[in-house]
Design a protein around this motif. Structure first.
Motif, PDB file in Angstrom:
ATOM      1  N   ASP A  47       0.834  -1.208   0.000  1.00  0.00           N
ATOM      2  CA  ASP A  47       0.000   0.000   0.000  1.00  0.00           C
ATOM      3  C   ASP A  47       0.868   1.258   0.000  1.00  0.00           C
ATOM      4  O   ASP A  47       0.613   2.209  -0.748  1.00  0.00           O
ATOM      5  CB  ASP A  47      -0.929   0.023   1.213  1.00  0.00           C
ATOM      6  N   GLN A  48       1.885   1.270   0.840  1.00  0.00           N
ATOM      7  CA  GLN A  48       2.791   2.422   0.898  1.00  0.00           C
ATOM      8  C   GLN A  48       3.563   2.586  -0.410  1.00  0.00           C
ATOM      9  O   GLN A  48       3.791   3.708  -0.877  1.00  0.00           O
ATOM     10  CB  GLN A  48       3.756   2.291   2.077  1.00  0.00           C
ATOM     11  N   LEU A  49       3.962   1.465  -1.009  1.00  0.00           N
ATOM     12  CA  LEU A  49       4.662   1.517  -2.302  1.00  0.00           C
ATOM     13  C   LEU A  49       3.770   2.163  -3.356  1.00  0.00           C
ATOM     14  O   LEU A  49       4.226   3.028  -4.111  1.00  0.00           O
ATOM     15  CB  LEU A  49       5.082   0.110  -2.730  1.00  0.00           C
ATOM     16  N   MET A  50       2.520   1.766  -3.416  1.00  0.00           N
ATOM     17  CA  MET A  50       1.608   2.341  -4.398  1.00  0.00           C
ATOM     18  C   MET A  50       1.413   3.841  -4.162  1.00  0.00           C
ATOM     19  O   MET A  50       1.375   4.622  -5.110  1.00  0.00           O
ATOM     20  CB  MET A  50       0.263   1.612  -4.386  1.00  0.00           C
ATOM     21  N   ARG A  51       1.330   4.244  -2.906  1.00  0.00           N
ATOM     22  CA  ARG A  51       1.220   5.685  -2.605  1.00  0.00           C
ATOM     23  C   ARG A  51       2.477   6.434  -3.038  1.00  0.00           C
ATOM     24  O   ARG A  51       2.402   7.543  -3.570  1.00  0.00           O
ATOM     25  CB  ARG A  51       0.953   5.895  -1.124  1.00  0.00           C
ATOM     26  N   ALA A  52       3.626   5.826  -2.807  1.00  0.00           N
ATOM     27  CA  ALA A  52       4.887   6.462  -3.205  1.00  0.00           C
ATOM     28  C   ALA A  52       4.969   6.589  -4.727  1.00  0.00           C
ATOM     29  O   ALA A  52       5.439   7.615  -5.245  1.00  0.00           O
ATOM     30  CB  ALA A  52       6.072   5.671  -2.669  1.00  0.00           C
ATOM     31  N   ILE A  53       4.513   5.573  -5.443  1.00  0.00           N
ATOM     32  CA  ILE A  53       4.508   5.632  -6.911  1.00  0.00           C
ATOM     33  C   ILE A  53       3.566   6.730  -7.397  1.00  0.00           C
ATOM     34  O   ILE A  53       3.906   7.507  -8.302  1.00  0.00           O
ATOM     35  CB  ILE A  53       4.136   4.257  -7.510  1.00  0.00           C
ATOM     36  N   GLN A  54       2.392   6.843  -6.779  1.00  0.00           N
ATOM     37  CA  GLN A  54       1.451   7.906  -7.150  1.00  0.00           C
ATOM     38  C   GLN A  54       2.044   9.282  -6.868  1.00  0.00           C
ATOM     39  O   GLN A  54       1.900  10.211  -7.676  1.00  0.00           O
ATOM     40  CB  GLN A  54       0.132   7.733  -6.398  1.00  0.00           C
ATOM     41  N   THR A  55       2.718   9.417  -5.738  1.00  0.00           N
ATOM     42  CA  THR A  55       3.363  10.691  -5.409  1.00  0.00           C
ATOM     43  C   THR A  55       4.435  11.022  -6.436  1.00  0.00           C
ATOM     44  O   THR A  55       4.532  12.160  -6.908  1.00  0.00           O
ATOM     45  CB  THR A  55       3.968  10.636  -3.991  1.00  0.00           C
ATOM     46  N   HIS A  56       5.236  10.025  -6.811  1.00  0.00           N
ATOM     47  CA  HIS A  56       6.275  10.231  -7.830  1.00  0.00           C
ATOM     48  C   HIS A  56       5.644  10.705  -9.136  1.00  0.00           C
ATOM     49  O   HIS A  56       6.159  11.629  -9.775  1.00  0.00           O
ATOM     50  CB  HIS A  56       7.058   8.942  -8.039  1.00  0.00           C
ATOM     51  N   GLU A  57       4.544  10.100  -9.531  1.00  0.00           N
ATOM     52  CA  GLU A  57       3.868  10.502 -10.769  1.00  0.00           C
ATOM     53  C   GLU A  57       3.386  11.944 -10.690  1.00  0.00           C
ATOM     54  O   GLU A  57       3.516  12.708 -11.653  1.00  0.00           O
ATOM     55  CB  GLU A  57       2.693   9.570 -11.059  1.00  0.00           C
TER      56      GLU A  57
END
Length: 93
Positions: A46-56
């Motif tokens: 879940d945290q990884l997906m949030r980090a990827i969204q933030t990066h985008e």
């Protein structure tokens, strides 16, 4: 204060945020591979997906403001050199 005056600061903050997001993505991915507990793995995913969204989001912001050129290496190099020189000039002032 004009937007041009803030450009080096905005660029520096956005770049640092992008680098931090990338680092977080790598850390979460590594932690997932080293975790045996399913609950912890799910939380890390879940945290990884949030980090990827933030990066985008950061990437999109930087691209739209001309701070980041992921598809034009020569332009990115030119921008990086210019930002480096601006940083040097600020420390010498």
């Amino acid at each position: 204060m004009s937007g041009q005056t803030n450009k080096p600061t905005d660029l520096a903050v956005a770049t640092e945020f992008l680098v931090t997001a990338k680092s977080g993505i790598k850390a979460y991915a590594q932690a997932i591979t080293e975790t045996a507990t399913p609950e912890v793995k799910n939380a890390l995913r879940d945290q990884l997906m949030r980090a990827i969204q933030t990066h985008e989001q950061i990437s999109s912001y930087m691209i739209s403001h001309g701070y980041y050129h992921p598809h034009d290496v020569q332009e990115q190099i030119r921008l990086d050199l210019s930002a480096s020189q601006a940083a040097i000039n600020m420390t010498q002032s």
